[in-house]
Scaffold this motif. Structure first.
Motif, PDB file in Angstrom:
ATOM      1  N   GLU A 114       0.917  -1.198   0.115  1.00  0.00           N
ATOM      2  CA  GLU A 114       0.172  -0.004  -0.006  1.00  0.00           C
ATOM      3  C   GLU A 114       0.846   1.110   0.079  1.00  0.00           C
ATOM      4  O   GLU A 114       0.680   2.250  -0.728  1.00  0.00           O
ATOM      5  N   ASP A 115       1.930   1.326   0.777  1.00  0.00           N
ATOM      6  CA  ASP A 115       2.771   2.305   0.968  1.00  0.00           C
ATOM      7  C   ASP A 115       3.353   2.728  -0.655  1.00  0.00           C
ATOM      8  O   ASP A 115       3.257   3.898  -0.980  1.00  0.00           O
ATOM      9  N   MET A 116       3.882   1.598  -1.159  1.00  0.00           N
ATOM     10  CA  MET A 116       4.306   1.784  -2.480  1.00  0.00           C
ATOM     11  C   MET A 116       3.258   2.339  -3.641  1.00  0.00           C
ATOM     12  O   MET A 116       3.342   3.075  -4.301  1.00  0.00           O
ATOM     13  N   GLU A 117       2.002   1.705  -3.417  1.00  0.00           N
ATOM     14  CA  GLU A 117       1.043   2.019  -4.454  1.00  0.00           C
ATOM     15  C   GLU A 117       0.576   3.492  -4.042  1.00  0.00           C
ATOM     16  O   GLU A 117       0.327   4.207  -5.116  1.00  0.00           O
ATOM     17  N   TRP A 118       0.487   4.006  -2.957  1.00  0.00           N
ATOM     18  CA  TRP A 118      -0.028   5.443  -2.633  1.00  0.00           C
ATOM     19  C   TRP A 118       1.031   6.295  -3.196  1.00  0.00           C
ATOM     20  O   TRP A 118       0.666   7.367  -3.411  1.00  0.00           O
ATOM     21  N   ALA A 119       2.328   5.976  -2.803  1.00  0.00           N
ATOM     22  CA  ALA A 119       3.322   6.831  -3.151  1.00  0.00           C
ATOM     23  C   ALA A 119       3.386   7.048  -4.759  1.00  0.00           C
ATOM     24  O   ALA A 119       3.792   8.095  -5.054  1.00  0.00           O
ATOM     25  N   GLU A 120       2.745   6.157  -5.387  1.00  0.00           N
ATOM     26  CA  GLU A 120       2.958   5.978  -6.724  1.00  0.00           C
ATOM     27  C   GLU A 120       2.296   7.254  -7.539  1.00  0.00           C
ATOM     28  O   GLU A 120       2.166   7.785  -8.581  1.00  0.00           O
TER      29      GLU A 120
END
Length: 213
Positions: A114-120
């Motif tokens: 989720e962290d990576m998805e939101w950062a994208e």
């Protein structure tokens, strides 16, 4: 070389006029990158009124004013940005509305993917720590672990929420996070908010980091 900067969080409920005096005092104590106007249970109109009172104080003090969870209040009050922790869809809408002219921050994720998805989505920072939990003296171990993981591997800046005493800023700074967040450690400090900000900045100055090539 750079070093972590302070990210202040207001109490969840306050009277904007007397709190504005406290906020001015805090900002007089030293470097503050931004202030999150955190009123999770307020009506939108009350959140907007509070933001209209506090945003000019924050900006005059050299910080960015961020409104929690309310793009309308953020926009109408002239705030510098908004903080979203509800859903990826809400975050995407905020990014579409606010970027690139204003700040969009995010938090509330539970899993690394989720962290990576939101950062994208193009957010300006990822916040680690639970805003809705009662604070303890030290940062939550999970906050420290996740902020350290993120700071080591990714370019998007992150914020690590420390505990309710200024000394807890040290553990958060050691993660390599770009920002260290403090809430009760500032507003409930025995010597007042200006002293709390001075103490926190003294700690953060001891943790310089190379901000990249």
């Amino acid at each position: 070389m750079n070093r972590p900067r302070l990210f202040l969080i207001t109490p969840p409920a306050f009277d904007p006029v007397p709190f504005g005096t406290q906020l001015e005092a805090a900002l007089s104590g030293g470097d503050v990158a931004c202030v999150l106007i955190y009123m999770p249970d307020a009506l939108s109109r009350d959140r907007q009124k509070a933001a209209e009172q506090l945003v000019p104080i924050i900006q005059k003090g050299g910080g960015a004013a961020i409104v929690y969870g309310d793009t309308q209040a953020a926009g109408r009050s002239g705030a510098d940005g908004v903080h979203i922790d509800t859903s990826l869809e809400d975050l995407k809408l905020a990014v579409e509305s606010f970027k690139p002219d204003r700040i969009v921050g995010a938090g509330g994720t539970k899993l690394k993917h989720e962290d990576m998805e939101w950062a994208e989505t193009g957010i300006d920072y990822l916040f680690y720590g639970r805003l809705d939990l009662d604070e303890r003296e030290e940062a939550h171990p999970k906050t420290i672990q996740r902020a350290g993981w993120w700071a080591e591997l990714f370019q998007t800046p992150c914020v690590a929420l420390a505990g309710n005493i200024t000394a807890s800023a040290e553990e958060a700074a050691k993660t390599g996070a770009d920002f260290v967040a403090l809430k009760d450690a500032i507003w409930q400090h025995a010597d007042g908010p200006a002293a709390a900000v001075r103490e926190a900045n003294t700690i953060l100055e001891q943790y310089p980091f190379d901000d990249g090539d």
